[in-house]
Design an enzyme around this catalytic site. Structure first.
Site, short mmCIF file in Angstrom:
data_model
loop_
_atom_site.label_atom_id
_atom_site.label_comp_id
_atom_site.label_asym_id
_atom_site.label_seq_id
_atom_site.Cartn_x
_atom_site.Cartn_y
_atom_site.Cartn_z
N LYS A 1 0.81 -1.22 0.00
CA LYS A 1 0.00 0.00 0.00
C LYS A 1 0.85 1.28 0.00
O LYS A 1 2.06 1.25 0.20
CB LYS A 1 -0.97 -0.01 1.19
CG LYS A 1 -2.14 -0.97 0.97
CD LYS A 1 -3.20 -0.84 2.03
CE LYS A 1 -4.42 -1.71 1.69
NZ LYS A 1 -5.46 -1.65 2.75
N ARG B 1 -3.64 -9.67 5.42
CA ARG B 1 -4.13 -9.77 4.03
C ARG B 1 -3.00 -9.34 3.10
O ARG B 1 -2.56 -8.19 3.15
CB ARG B 1 -5.35 -8.87 3.86
CG ARG B 1 -6.04 -8.94 2.52
CD ARG B 1 -7.29 -8.05 2.53
NE ARG B 1 -8.01 -8.11 1.26
CZ ARG B 1 -7.78 -7.31 0.22
NH1 ARG B 1 -6.84 -6.37 0.33
NH2 ARG B 1 -8.48 -7.42 -0.88
#
Length: 397
Positions: free
Chosen positions: A338, A372
């Site tokens: 991210k 995740r």
């Protein structure tokens, strides 16, 4: 003589340390609550409530910090910072139960939180016949994006056979859950119709369900999409809006009695207290879920790294992740590749595996139960090493 320092997080650790010095068997039961110190923050107390809270806590030898104007009622509301040992909290809560002004309800909530903070025991979650176990090791959720525009792997798994191959690879590499999504959530993404979302994910879901042994989660906030994928056989729902995007989703998840993941999200980065506000948002989501008939043991929470947060707020959320344990639900952490990693290390999307590994390892140390990730093989290694340190896990082979 030598002096060492001990960091004691719960009663069990206190018992172990007290017994280790040779204390008599009855001694640890009396002394252990004195070895565990908790700092809790209450928000929105009236001056009347705050004055009683401070008085009762001081009477037990603890401390309660309140706004300066509480004494003369010159403030309308105040936060209260409680500082005490478990032994002091016990007496404080007992007295608070006898007080008016809603303080008996507060006492019950404080008692519940202190119980939660003692640590989650091993517990199982039934995903329509497939069982996940929390508390012994960290679980790995592999990301399967059936989208043309996801920030990391958009377009790679649009074709059903490519998606199936990737799902099988992630399972072989050690994924405990596969999270299938058909809508990109990258900054500036384009909204798609419900029909288009179904068109992307249902053929993939139908293909992988008979071939993959681990539970399949579907990443959607839409009730109609959730209903259809659950009819096909999906095992879990991952809702990036914690039931705010489509309140009808709660009823669907309750009807099928499937686990649901509730993620913090929003449209603003203005917060009073970042983690307290995240906890409040997710707590309200849990209330909505339970009101619809979803069992508490079927709820997972996610702090929403990369959503409604600045770069600095994402780092702060990771730093304070342990505060999310107050909700008493398993914690899902999604940091893989991210922008928080990109902005910290100034790296493109294909060079963020080490940064992801750092967030995963520190996330586990702060209480994450599921991570995740895109890079399953690499993160399985990070998770196992972290679990060996944090949880004392031993992995064969």
């Amino acid at each position: 003589m030598e002096i060492g320092v001990k960091y004691i997080d719960n009663i069990e650790q206190a018992r172990h340390e007290i017994q280790a010095v040779g204390s008599d068997p009855g001694g640890w039961q009396r002394m252990a609550p004195k070895a565990v110190h908790r700092v809790l923050k209450i928000t929105g107390a009236s001056p009347t409530q705050a004055n009683i809270i401070k008085q009762e806590m001081l009477a037990r030898g603890g401390e309660a910090a309140v706004a300066r104007g509480v004494v003369n009622h010159s403030v309308e509301k105040t936060d209260v910072l409680l500082m005490a040992t478990l032994g002091q909290y016990k007496g404080f809560i007992k007295k608070l139960r006898l007080q008016p002004f809603g303080l008996a309800t507060l006492a019950a909530r404080l008692e519940e939180i202190l119980h939660i903070l003692e640590g989650n025991k091993v517990r199982k979650m039934d995903c329509r016949g497939k069982v996940l176990e929390f508390g012994q090791r960290t679980l790995i959720m592999g990301i399967l994006n059936s989208t043309p525009d996801s920030f990391s792997d958009g377009g790679r798994y649009l074709e059903v056979e490519a998606a199936l191959s990737h799902a099988l690879t992630m399972e072989e590499e050690g994924a405990d859950i596969i999270d299938l999504g058909g809508v990109s959530t990258r900054p500036g993404f384009s909204e798609i119709s419900e029909d288009e979302e179904k068109r992307r994910i249902i053929p993939v879901l139908e293909k992988i369900l008979p071939r993959v042994a681990v539970p399949i989660s579907v990443d959607t906030w839409r009730a109609s999409v959730a209903r259809e994928v659950l009819e096909v056989g999906a095992h879990m729902i991952n809702d990036q809006w914690a039931l705010r995007g489509d309140p009808a989703l709660a009823g669907v998840a309750a009807q099928y009695q499937v686990p649901i993941m509730l993620m913090h999200n929003g449209t603003s980065t203005d917060y009073h207290d970042l983690m307290l506000d995240i906890v409040s948002f997710l707590g309200r989501g849990i209330e909505m879920a339970e009101a619809a008939g979803i069992r508490r043991e079927n709820i997972i929470v996610d702090p929403g790294i990369g959503f409604a947060k600045t770069h600095e707020q994402n780092l702060e959320t990771l730093r304070r992740l342990k505060e999310l344990t107050v909700l008493g639900c398993p914690i899902l952490l999604g940091t893989s590749r991210k922008s928080v990693i990109a902005k910290t290390l100034n790296l493109p999307v294909d060079q963020r595996v080490e940064g992801t590994g750092a967030t995963v390892a520190l996330g586990i140390a702060c209480g994450a139960d599921i991570v995740r990730v895109h890079d399953v093989k690499e993160m399985v290694r990070v998770v196992r090493m972290s679990d060996a340190i944090v949880r004392g896990c031993v992995f064969a082979g």
